[in-house]
Motif scaffolding. Structure first.
Motif, PDB file in Angstrom:
ATOM      1  N   VAL A 125      -4.645   8.279  -5.815  1.00  0.00           N
ATOM      2  CA  VAL A 125      -3.451   8.783  -6.853  1.00  0.00           C
ATOM      3  C   VAL A 125      -3.326   7.708  -7.953  1.00  0.00           C
ATOM      4  CG1 VAL A 125      -2.359  10.378  -5.185  1.00  0.00           C
ATOM      5  CG2 VAL A 125      -1.466   8.035  -5.431  1.00  0.00           C
ATOM      6  N   LYS A 126      -3.975   6.814  -8.071  1.00  0.00           N
ATOM      7  CA  LYS A 126      -4.057   5.740  -9.055  1.00  0.00           C
ATOM      8  C   LYS A 126      -2.625   5.012  -8.973  1.00  0.00           C
ATOM      9  CE  LYS A 126      -6.743   8.831 -12.058  1.00  0.00           C
ATOM     10  NZ  LYS A 126      -6.835   9.632 -13.441  1.00  0.00           N
ATOM     11  N   GLY A 127      -2.296   4.527  -7.700  1.00  0.00           N
ATOM     12  CA  GLY A 127      -1.202   3.950  -7.513  1.00  0.00           C
ATOM     13  C   GLY A 127      -1.526   2.231  -7.837  1.00  0.00           C
ATOM     14  N   PRO A 128      -0.250   1.488  -7.992  1.00  0.00           N
ATOM     15  CA  PRO A 128      -0.293   0.060  -8.689  1.00  0.00           C
ATOM     16  C   PRO A 128      -1.119  -0.760  -7.608  1.00  0.00           C
ATOM     17  CG  PRO A 128       1.686   0.567  -8.280  1.00  0.00           C
ATOM     18  CD  PRO A 128       0.924   1.948  -7.913  1.00  0.00           C
ATOM     19  N   ILE A 129      -2.315  -0.773  -7.258  1.00  0.00           N
ATOM     20  CA  ILE A 129      -3.167  -1.792  -6.572  1.00  0.00           C
ATOM     21  C   ILE A 129      -3.572  -2.996  -7.114  1.00  0.00           C
ATOM     22  CG2 ILE A 129      -5.202  -2.037  -4.816  1.00  0.00           C
ATOM     23  CD1 ILE A 129      -2.924   0.009  -4.024  1.00  0.00           C
ATOM     24  N   GLY A 130      -3.172  -4.105  -6.565  1.00  0.00           N
ATOM     25  CA  GLY A 130      -3.724  -5.412  -7.249  1.00  0.00           C
ATOM     26  C   GLY A 130      -3.616  -6.524  -6.327  1.00  0.00           C
ATOM     27  N   ILE A 131      -3.661  -7.818  -6.855  1.00  0.00           N
ATOM     28  CA  ILE A 131      -3.498  -9.015  -5.780  1.00  0.00           C
ATOM     29  C   ILE A 131      -2.447  -9.020  -5.107  1.00  0.00           C
ATOM     30  CG2 ILE A 131      -2.670 -10.206  -7.777  1.00  0.00           C
ATOM     31  CD1 ILE A 131      -5.129 -11.528  -5.182  1.00  0.00           C
ATOM     32  N   GLY A 132      -1.228  -8.594  -5.493  1.00  0.00           N
ATOM     33  CA  GLY A 132       0.012  -8.355  -5.071  1.00  0.00           C
ATOM     34  C   GLY A 132       0.003  -7.573  -3.846  1.00  0.00           C
ATOM     35  N   THR A 133      -0.889  -6.571  -3.860  1.00  0.00           N
ATOM     36  CA  THR A 133      -1.049  -5.567  -2.589  1.00  0.00           C
ATOM     37  C   THR A 133      -1.613  -6.478  -1.480  1.00  0.00           C
ATOM     38  OG1 THR A 133      -1.695  -3.783  -3.937  1.00  0.00           O
ATOM     39  CG2 THR A 133      -1.956  -3.523  -2.068  1.00  0.00           C
ATOM     40  N   LEU A 134      -2.617  -7.335  -1.943  1.00  0.00           N
ATOM     41  CA  LEU A 134      -3.172  -8.045  -0.804  1.00  0.00           C
ATOM     42  C   LEU A 134      -2.498  -9.037  -0.284  1.00  0.00           C
ATOM     43  CD1 LEU A 134      -7.008  -8.697  -2.426  1.00  0.00           C
ATOM     44  CD2 LEU A 134      -6.206  -7.277  -0.398  1.00  0.00           C
TER      45      LEU A 134
ATOM     46  N   LYS B  82      -1.848  -1.754  12.673  1.00  0.00           N
ATOM     47  CA  LYS B  82      -1.117  -1.932  11.298  1.00  0.00           C
ATOM     48  C   LYS B  82      -2.204  -1.909  10.178  1.00  0.00           C
ATOM     49  CE  LYS B  82       1.610  -5.445   8.726  1.00  0.00           C
ATOM     50  NZ  LYS B  82       2.500  -4.325   8.075  1.00  0.00           N
ATOM     51  N   THR B  83      -3.539  -2.612  10.443  1.00  0.00           N
ATOM     52  CA  THR B  83      -4.488  -2.550   9.522  1.00  0.00           C
ATOM     53  C   THR B  83      -5.075  -1.289   9.237  1.00  0.00           C
ATOM     54  OG1 THR B  83      -5.087  -4.862  10.436  1.00  0.00           O
ATOM     55  CG2 THR B  83      -6.618  -3.816   9.104  1.00  0.00           C
ATOM     56  N   VAL B  84      -5.159  -0.470  10.266  1.00  0.00           N
ATOM     57  CA  VAL B  84      -5.597   0.760   9.929  1.00  0.00           C
ATOM     58  C   VAL B  84      -4.516   1.614   9.523  1.00  0.00           C
ATOM     59  CG1 VAL B  84      -6.112   3.114  11.250  1.00  0.00           C
ATOM     60  CG2 VAL B  84      -6.902   1.141  12.178  1.00  0.00           C
ATOM     61  N   ALA B  85      -3.379   1.598   9.552  1.00  0.00           N
ATOM     62  CA  ALA B  85      -2.400   2.354   8.749  1.00  0.00           C
ATOM     63  C   ALA B  85      -2.277   1.638   7.244  1.00  0.00           C
ATOM     64  CB  ALA B  85      -1.026   2.121   9.506  1.00  0.00           C
ATOM     65  N   GLU B  86      -2.090   0.460   6.984  1.00  0.00           N
ATOM     66  CA  GLU B  86      -2.770  -0.069   5.682  1.00  0.00           C
ATOM     67  C   GLU B  86      -3.766   0.546   4.889  1.00  0.00           C
ATOM     68  OE1 GLU B  86      -0.310  -1.981   4.085  1.00  0.00           O
ATOM     69  OE2 GLU B  86       1.183  -1.677   5.756  1.00  0.00           O
ATOM     70  N   ILE B  87      -4.763   0.559   5.453  1.00  0.00           N
ATOM     71  CA  ILE B  87      -6.152   0.985   5.104  1.00  0.00           C
ATOM     72  C   ILE B  87      -5.979   2.449   4.606  1.00  0.00           C
ATOM     73  CG2 ILE B  87      -8.333   1.644   5.505  1.00  0.00           C
ATOM     74  CD1 ILE B  87      -8.786  -1.052   7.151  1.00  0.00           C
TER      75      ILE B  87
ATOM     76  N   ILE C 279       6.832   4.949   8.420  1.00  0.00           N
ATOM     77  CA  ILE C 279       5.741   4.112   8.194  1.00  0.00           C
ATOM     78  C   ILE C 279       5.594   3.277   9.352  1.00  0.00           C
ATOM     79  CG2 ILE C 279       4.750   2.128   6.851  1.00  0.00           C
ATOM     80  CD1 ILE C 279       6.158   3.626   4.365  1.00  0.00           C
ATOM     81  N   ASP C 280       6.620   2.576  10.021  1.00  0.00           N
ATOM     82  CA  ASP C 280       6.609   1.688  11.059  1.00  0.00           C
ATOM     83  C   ASP C 280       6.529   2.306  12.289  1.00  0.00           C
ATOM     84  OD1 ASP C 280       7.382  -0.391   9.402  1.00  0.00           O
ATOM     85  OD2 ASP C 280       9.601  -0.007   9.656  1.00  0.00           O
ATOM     86  N   GLN C 281       6.834   3.682  12.406  1.00  0.00           N
ATOM     87  CA  GLN C 281       6.683   4.430  13.639  1.00  0.00           C
ATOM     88  C   GLN C 281       5.011   5.010  13.682  1.00  0.00           C
ATOM     89  OE1 GLN C 281       9.034   4.897  16.159  1.00  0.00           O
ATOM     90  NE2 GLN C 281       7.310   5.783  17.356  1.00  0.00           N
ATOM     91  N   PHE C 282       4.373   5.108  12.453  1.00  0.00           N
ATOM     92  CA  PHE C 282       3.217   5.609  12.203  1.00  0.00           C
ATOM     93  C   PHE C 282       2.060   4.389  12.903  1.00  0.00           C
ATOM     94  CE2 PHE C 282      -0.776   6.005   9.353  1.00  0.00           C
ATOM     95  CZ  PHE C 282      -1.240   7.229  10.162  1.00  0.00           C
ATOM     96  N   MET C 283       2.307   3.003  12.743  1.00  0.00           N
ATOM     97  CA  MET C 283       1.576   1.770  12.863  1.00  0.00           C
ATOM     98  C   MET C 283       1.705   2.162  14.619  1.00  0.00           C
ATOM     99  SD  MET C 283       2.663  -2.176  12.443  1.00  0.00           S
ATOM    100  CE  MET C 283       4.396  -1.901  13.019  1.00  0.00           C
TER     101      MET C 283
ATOM    102  N   ALA D 228       0.713  -1.208  -0.037  1.00  0.00           N
ATOM    103  CA  ALA D 228       0.067  -0.102   0.086  1.00  0.00           C
ATOM    104  C   ALA D 228       1.057   1.365  -0.092  1.00  0.00           C
ATOM    105  CB  ALA D 228      -0.896  -0.074   1.199  1.00  0.00           C
ATOM    106  N   TRP D 229       1.769   1.408   0.896  1.00  0.00           N
ATOM    107  CA  TRP D 229       2.642   2.564   0.771  1.00  0.00           C
ATOM    108  C   TRP D 229       3.332   2.847  -0.342  1.00  0.00           C
ATOM    109  CZ3 TRP D 229       1.416   6.122   4.143  1.00  0.00           C
ATOM    110  CH2 TRP D 229       1.196   5.975   5.550  1.00  0.00           C
TER     111      TRP D 229
END
Length: 201
Positions: A164-173, A150-155, A131-135, A30-31
């Motif tokens: 921003v039309k980032g590359p989200i797909g099965i790999g993200t999951l 971690k789930t909230v941060a990822e969402i 990113i890790d500190q944000f969690m 996601a990030w």
């Protein structure tokens, strides 16, 4: 010395893994998808956006934790940003995958590499990637366990990446659900190794 070595080697391996997951083109974490989307939509390199987003998160973490910004974390994100640009623009510049099977293999190899790198870079307890500190900041402010934080941060990252039309797909999951266990496989081994090296020094 050993702590610094683990830190640098860990970040080198981690960023190579991140670059492979992006190159697999099946959906980045996601990030990472957020940084790729920002790079595509606005300009600048992916590594530059790693630094910009990291800086924003560093300030956000300070606000959530009611502390001063952890300025040493800026060094970490600058190293990460520079390394990702090195891998993406120099080493993997002409790296193209022709088949779905190759894409899947590179995604899995990349994810395992990220897990390996993270397990090494976390050992010295140096300033975390924002990113890790944000969690951890979300865990503190929301008073929830680490998994929920971690789930909230990822969402949050996922929503921003979609905007921003980032590359989200099965790999993200796959990355979202498998990264934690992947890090956990390697973490105890390198924890024992670093402690042994420090004792013998």
């Amino acid at each position: 010395m050993y702590r610094t070595l683990f830190f640098i080697i860990g970040l080198i391996i981690l960023t190579f893994g991140v670059s492979l997951t992006i190159k697999a083109d099946l959906g980045a974490g996601a990030w990472d998808a957020l940084n790729v989307g920002l790079s595509t939509e606005i300009g600048l390199t992916i590594g530059s956006w790693v630094i910009i987003v990291g800086l924003f998160l560093m300030l956000m973490n300070a606000y959530l934790l009611r502390t001063k910004p952890e300025y040493l974390a800026l060094l970490t994100i600058m190293i990460v940003g520079a390394l990702i640009d090195f891998w993406m623009l120099v080493i993997l510049k002409n790296f193209h995958l022709e088949t779905l099977l190759l894409q899947i293999i590179v995604l899995v190899v990349g994810m395992v590499t990220v897990g390996l790198g993270a397990a090494i870079y976390l050992q010295p307890k140096y300033p975390l990637i924002p990113i890790d500190q944000f969690m951890l900041a979300l865990k503190y402010r929301l008073k929830v366990n680490l998994m929920i934080a971690k789930t909230v941060a990822e969402i949050i990252a996922l929503i921003l990446a979609l905007l921003v039309k980032g590359p989200i797909g099965i790999g993200t999951l796959i990355i979202t659900f498998c990264m934690g266990p992947c890090i956990q496989v390697f973490y105890p081994y390198f924890e024992k190794w670093l402690n042994k090296l420090i004792k013998e020094a």
